[in-house]
Write a protein that holds these residues in place. Structure first.
Motif, mmCIF file in Angstrom:
data_model
loop_
_atom_site.group_PDB
_atom_site.id
_atom_site.type_symbol
_atom_site.label_atom_id
_atom_site.label_comp_id
_atom_site.label_asym_id
_atom_site.label_seq_id
_atom_site.Cartn_x
_atom_site.Cartn_y
_atom_site.Cartn_z
ATOM 1 N N ASP A 55 -0.853 3.289 -7.581
ATOM 2 C CA ASP A 55 0.091 3.067 -6.272
ATOM 3 C C ASP A 55 0.542 1.584 -6.303
ATOM 4 N N ILE A 56 1.684 1.335 -6.878
ATOM 5 C CA ILE A 56 1.953 -0.052 -6.824
ATOM 6 C C ILE A 56 2.917 -0.777 -5.460
ATOM 7 N N GLY A 57 2.339 -1.727 -5.071
ATOM 8 C CA GLY A 57 2.886 -2.165 -3.780
ATOM 9 C C GLY A 57 2.049 -1.151 -2.517
ATOM 10 N N HIS A 62 11.761 -5.260 -2.283
ATOM 11 C CA HIS A 62 11.308 -6.715 -1.813
ATOM 12 C C HIS A 62 11.597 -7.509 -2.968
ATOM 13 N N LEU A 63 12.046 -7.228 -4.160
ATOM 14 C CA LEU A 63 12.085 -7.945 -5.202
ATOM 15 C C LEU A 63 13.628 -7.888 -6.138
ATOM 16 N N ILE A 69 9.716 6.845 -6.831
ATOM 17 C CA ILE A 69 10.138 5.583 -5.972
ATOM 18 C C ILE A 69 10.644 6.020 -4.807
ATOM 19 N N SER A 70 10.424 5.133 -3.834
ATOM 20 C CA SER A 70 11.379 5.175 -2.552
ATOM 21 C C SER A 70 11.823 3.939 -2.042
ATOM 22 N N HIS A 71 12.938 3.693 -1.613
ATOM 23 C CA HIS A 71 13.793 2.435 -1.786
ATOM 24 C C HIS A 71 14.689 2.258 -0.479
ATOM 25 N N GLY A 88 12.413 -11.830 2.062
ATOM 26 C CA GLY A 88 13.849 -11.136 2.280
ATOM 27 C C GLY A 88 13.734 -9.782 1.637
ATOM 28 N N LEU A 89 14.761 -8.990 1.710
ATOM 29 C CA LEU A 89 14.971 -7.857 1.309
ATOM 30 C C LEU A 89 15.929 -7.459 0.398
#
Length: 257
Positions: free
Chosen positions: A76-78, A162-163, A185-187, A212-213
């Protein structure tokens, strides 16, 4: 709501995405600055709190599907702060032997996470930034819980926006994954009809120190899956939910052939 004394090293003057998410889910690991930021977001996206819960449900449903499909290791990344229905808790409802590694770049989040998860030998927390994909893969291996030669489930829920340009980093993660693995992925999305509202949310997350986003269109988000086989999103998110939150976010699941 009165704030308790924050742990050492916690910046309570700047909103934190993990703590805002925690607040939206009804958690208690947040501070006045996070609740103020959440109020700004809810002012332009009143559906945000419900959207956070829908995102959590999507994550849980994807984990259950992967566990039922034979996946026994999850990355689980992030991950953010441990909250309700964490990946290891959901996975073990289907597979008691499931192993989970959580990754986050926030050192305070990692300290908190390790303290909560310390008694569980099958769960670990790694401090690493997805901006350095090789550090993520190496850190996961070093826990002894992730074997990259075997299928695994990789989750990137609410982290990629976030990137500014994480396509290469995600590609490195995909390359490391064994055939039969799944990527979830959720975004955050952007639509022209709500771009002004999205800009308000972006301003909330932007500080003098950066941040920022970077919301994206569904087509841009889909690129993160590369040549993986897409599963039908409607198997994980109801059509009515996709429509309701189209201006807020999107999620998908794909399998490595």
């Amino acid at each position: 709501m009165a704030d308790r004394n924050p742990p050492g090293g916690v910046d309570v003057s700047t909103p934190n995405s993990a703590r805002i998410y925690d607040y939206m889910l009804g958690g208690k690991d947040n501070f006045a600055v996070d609740r103020a930021a959440a109020a700004e977001i809810l002012n332009v996206f009143p559906e945000s709190r419900e959207g956070a819960r829908a995102n959590r449900k999507f994550l849980g449903d994807a984990v259950r599907f992967m566990a039922r499909s034979g996946i026994r290791q999850f990355l689980d990344i992030g991950a953010g702060l441990p909250t309700q229905d964490n990946v290891h808790q959901v996975a073990r409802q289907e597979a008691p032997d499931a192993r989970v590694v959580y990754v986050d770049r926030d050192p305070v989040v990692c300290v908190h996470g390790r303290a909560i998860l310390a008694s569980d030998a099958g769960v670990s927390m790694v401090e690493a930034d997805l901006a350095d994909g090789e550090k993520v893969t190496a850190g996961a291996s070093e826990t002894g819980l992730i074997d990259w030669s075997q299928p695994l489930g990789v989750l990137m829920a609410g982290v990629l926006h976030h990137l500014p340009d994480p396509y290469d980093q995600v590609a490195k993660i995909r390359e490391a994954m064994a055939p039969g693995s799944y990527l979830v992925i959720s975004h955050m999305t952007v639509q022209e009809s709500r771009r002004g509202d999205t800009d308000v949310v972006n301003d909330t997350f932007t500080t003098p120190r950066g941040g920022g986003l970077f919301p994206r269109t569904v087509e841009e988000i889909d690129r993160f899956f590369g040549d993986f086989e897409r599963l039908d999103t409607l198997d994980f998110i109801e059509a009515s939910v996709l429509r309701r939150f189209a201006a807020l976010g999107w999620g998908g699941v794909a399998r490595k052939p």
